[in-house]
Design a protein around this motif. Structure first.
Motif, PDB file in Angstrom:
ATOM      1  N   MET A  60       0.831  -1.206   0.000  1.00 29.52           N
ATOM      2  CA  MET A  60       0.000   0.000   0.000  1.00 29.52           C
ATOM      3  C   MET A  60       0.870   1.263   0.000  1.00 29.52           C
ATOM      4  O   MET A  60       0.554   2.240  -0.662  1.00 29.52           O
ATOM      5  CB  MET A  60      -0.946   0.000   1.207  1.00 29.52           C
ATOM      6  N   TYR A  61       1.985   1.228   0.732  1.00 30.87           N
ATOM      7  CA  TYR A  61       2.873   2.388   0.759  1.00 30.87           C
ATOM      8  C   TYR A  61       3.580   2.561  -0.580  1.00 30.87           C
ATOM      9  O   TYR A  61       3.660   3.664  -1.113  1.00 30.87           O
ATOM     10  CB  TYR A  61       3.910   2.255   1.874  1.00 30.87           C
ATOM     11  N   HIS A  63       2.734   1.437  -3.609  1.00 39.56           N
ATOM     12  CA  HIS A  63       1.872   1.686  -4.764  1.00 39.56           C
ATOM     13  C   HIS A  63       0.974   2.908  -4.606  1.00 39.56           C
ATOM     14  O   HIS A  63       0.638   3.548  -5.596  1.00 39.56           O
ATOM     15  CB  HIS A  63       1.009   0.451  -5.062  1.00 39.56           C
ATOM     16  N   HIS A  64       0.566   3.217  -3.385  1.00 42.40           N
ATOM     17  CA  HIS A  64      -0.401   4.285  -3.177  1.00 42.40           C
ATOM     18  C   HIS A  64       0.107   5.409  -2.280  1.00 42.40           C
ATOM     19  O   HIS A  64      -0.540   6.445  -2.164  1.00 42.40           O
ATOM     20  CB  HIS A  64      -1.704   3.722  -2.589  1.00 42.40           C
ATOM     21  N   THR A  66       0.272   5.393   0.972  1.00 40.24           N
ATOM     22  CA  THR A  66      -0.439   5.485   2.250  1.00 40.24           C
ATOM     23  C   THR A  66       0.373   4.817   3.349  1.00 40.24           C
ATOM     24  O   THR A  66       0.945   3.744   3.146  1.00 40.24           O
ATOM     25  CB  THR A  66      -1.824   4.831   2.173  1.00 40.24           C
ATOM     26  N   MET A  85      -2.973  10.108   1.427  1.00 40.68           N
ATOM     27  CA  MET A  85      -2.460   9.615   0.166  1.00 40.68           C
ATOM     28  C   MET A  85      -1.533  10.648  -0.440  1.00 40.68           C
ATOM     29  O   MET A  85      -1.805  11.837  -0.429  1.00 40.68           O
ATOM     30  CB  MET A  85      -3.601   9.299  -0.784  1.00 40.68           C
ATOM     31  N   GLY A  87      -0.207  10.617  -3.816  1.00 42.49           N
ATOM     32  CA  GLY A  87      -0.500  10.967  -5.197  1.00 42.49           C
ATOM     33  C   GLY A  87      -1.914  11.446  -5.436  1.00 42.49           C
ATOM     34  O   GLY A  87      -2.204  12.037  -6.469  1.00 42.49           O
ATOM     35  N   CYS A  89      -4.557   9.525  -5.847  1.00 44.53           N
ATOM     36  CA  CYS A  89      -5.257   8.685  -6.808  1.00 44.53           C
ATOM     37  C   CYS A  89      -6.456   8.004  -6.206  1.00 44.53           C
ATOM     38  O   CYS A  89      -6.749   8.059  -5.087  1.00 44.53           O
ATOM     39  CB  CYS A  89      -4.334   7.617  -7.378  1.00 44.53           C
TER      40      CYS A  89
END
Length: 89
Positions: A60-61, A63-64, A66, A85, A87, A89
């Motif tokens: 999660m960190y 790719h996103h 978070t 978040m 980015g 997204c």
């Protein structure tokens, strides 16, 4: 010709002022990040200490952007009051 020189000087001063302000902001952000204890003391690259994170939290960190929910309380002062978040997204 004098108008061009004056305009260039004003623009150069404006760029310098923005650079100084952003350098101060980056220094402040760096101080907040190191104060949270998320950055390992041994890491000179400024990497997060993810040794206790699960594979899902790492994904999660990566790719996103978070952070895990259990870390959100210690990072709340260092991050914006958004959803956490990076980015958006």
């Amino acid at each position: 010709m004098d108008m061009k020189v004056a305009t260039l000087m004003v623009l150069m001063v404006a760029v310098l002022a923005v650079s100084v302000v952003q350098a101060i902001q980056l220094n402040d952000i760096e101080g907040k990040i190191s104060a949270t204890g998320l950055v390992t003391a041994q890491a000179t690259s400024g990497a997060l200490d993810m040794s206790s994170w699960t594979a899902q939290e790492k994904m999660m960190y990566e790719h996103h952007g978070t952070l895990p929910a259990r870390l959100s309380g210690s990072v709340a002062s260092a991050s914006s009051p958004s959803s956490g978040m990076v980015g958006g997204c």
